[in-house]
Motif scaffolding. Structure first.
Motif: not given
Length: 490
Positions: A160-179
């Motif tokens: 879970p702690k590693r997944l939590r670290l992934l949340r920020g970059p993943l949210r940025g990736y999604q909000r930027s439209g790059l996904d």
């Protein structure tokens, strides 16, 4: 996707001497397995928990499992059916060395356990495939690419702690439209289909939610329960955990959430990583040891299925065998707890049509089918609709949809078509993997609809929220937890 049977294995579907025909037209061996008591030296299996010869011998090759097995339904290949895989276990016990083709057929199994439900002979395929996979992980040399992918998965998802670290970059990736750009190009899918599958399954992330260490009941206390927060559920679907706490509070439960808890080991168990799974199980038993709870509530089907089997997983550990059994006896799916207690909180109307999808490890593995439906039917205004081919897996199956993206996609699209055919406004299920898999498939279908966990639907009713809070989104949206609580957990 077309599959061909490996000619090395003349299995139960191959005609020849010593065979008899069964109702579906396939030929099966007349001779039962010889119960050797232990595997033949030099064969596929060693002496540490091989597939049980007696359980293998329970299979009479009747064929009732075939129409419920996802891979047999897709390909019609005998060795990709439960009885075909059992036949390969028989060969391995009788001295056949473990081969790449053997492992391939076992790897193609989703572990959905639909065959266990369908079998009139009570064949315990779940125990057979679990012990077989543990043998494979110890004794089979996978390719470098396969090892790397599995290493990546298990260095991330059970943490879970590693997944939590992934949340920020993943949210940025999604909000930027790059996904969306990456998916439109199709480049990642062509170069690395497994990584493309992983990227495509990621849910749209909202704000992370904090949960209490201890949440007090809204009224009179009826039960003290512990709650598993999970890994993917905790970090990618925080709204489900928050809704679970709220509903339990409304129904008179004091909810204890140990901060020290980690992964339950479900992914590891289902993929043959026995030692790793046992380590996670011991740690979780320790986490709840002094919680003083009457039940341990789980809102993820795969986690609950594994936790209910801790007595088997730790049976050979003298320090934990009894503790694991006592722990497992307390484990309940959240729908089981709520039906057991009976409703006290007022259900407000939700005018919505719902298609309920049975998560395999809730329906087939745990036998929990009526309870989620009872909870949904208890909501005024809600219309429940059943899905055709309900027994067939959606293709998620833990990490199966990452390791085997093509058949998983076929199964997801098949499930999506059946869901869309119900005409429901909202798809409801009880497992994070199913939510991700079905959400992706529904979006591909061009018929978007709302997606929710069972507990979120009940939460919306108890709080008097409009149905649009559920139908207006494809993945979970965060909601705050009530303030009558103690310290918070990240």
């Amino acid at each position: 996707m077309t599959q061909t049977r490996d000619s090395q294995h003349q299995g139960p579907g191959d005609a020849g001497a010593g065979m008899h025909r069964v109702s579906d037209g396939d030929a099966v061996p007349d001779a039962p397995i010889v119960d050797l008591g232990m595997p033949v030296p030099g064969g596929a299996f060693d002496e540490h928990n091989p597939p049980d010869a007696a359980l293998v011998g329970d299979c009479v090759h009747c064929g009732f499992c075939l129409p419920t097995c996802p891979t047999y339904v897709l390909w019609g290949e005998e060795m990709d059916s439960p009885r075909g895989r059992i036949y390969l276990m028989k060969e391995g016990l009788e001295g056949e060395p473990m081969s790449d083709s053997m492992v391939q057929h076992w790897d193609r199994c989703l572990g959905c356990m639909a065959c266990v439900t369908a079998c009139p002979s009570g064949v315990q395929y779940d125990k057979l495939i679990e012990s077989t996979r543990a043998q494979v992980e110890r004794r089979h040399d996978r390719t470098a690419a396969d090892k790397a992918l599995r290493g990546l998965i298990f260095s991330l998802f059970p943490h879970p702690k590693r997944l939590r670290l992934l949340r920020g970059p993943l949210r940025g990736y999604q909000r930027s439209g790059l996904d969306r750009l990456v998916r439109r190009t199709g480049l990642l899918e062509r170069m690395a289909p497994q990584l493309a599958a992983m990227e495509g399954l990621a849910p749209r992330l909202g704000k992370a939610e904090k949960l209490p260490d201890r949440a007090l009941p809204a009224g009179q206390r009826r039960m003290v329960v512990g709650m598993l927060t999970g890994c993917v559920q905790r970090e990618f679907f925080p709204g489900v955990n928050a809704a679970t706490v709220r509903v339990l509070q409304h129904e008179g439960c004091e909810v204890v959430i140990p901060r020290s808890q980690g992964c339950c080991g479900a992914l590891s168990v289902h993929n043959g990583r026995e030692v790793e799974a046992q380590k996670y199980a011991r740690a979780l038993v320790d986490s709840f040891a002094d919680a003083g709870v009457e039940r341990i509530v789980v809102n993820a089907a795969g986690c609950g299925s594994t936790m209910k089997e801790y007595a088997d997983l730790l049976a050979d550990d003298p320090a934990y065998a009894d503790r694991a059994r006592e722990f497992a006896e307390k484990v309940r799916d959240v729908s089981e707890i709520l039906v057991e207690l009976g409703p006290v909180a007022t259900r407000h109307p939700l005018e919505v049509t719902v298609a309920y999808h049975d998560a395999c490890h809730l329906g087939h593995a745990q036998g929990v089918r009526s309870q989620p439906r009872d909870l949904l039917r208890g909501i005024p205004g809600l219309e429940l609709r059943e899905i055709a081919e309900a027994e067939l897996c959606c293709g998620s199956a833990g990490i199966y949809n990452i390791l085997n993206p093509e058949p998983a996609r076929e199964l997801g699209d098949r499930k999506a078509a059946n869901i869309v055919a119900t005409g429901a406004e909202l798809l409801v299920t009880a497992n994070p993997g199913c939510l991700m898999q079905v959400t992706t498939a529904i979006q591909r279908s061009g018929h978007p609809m709302g997606m929710a966990h069972t507990i979120e639907v009940l939460d919306a009713s108890l709080r008097g929220l409009p149905a649009t809070t559920l139908t207006g989104r494809a993945v979970t949206a965060p909601n705050p937890v009530p303030s009558n609580q103690h310290t918070t957990q990240g």
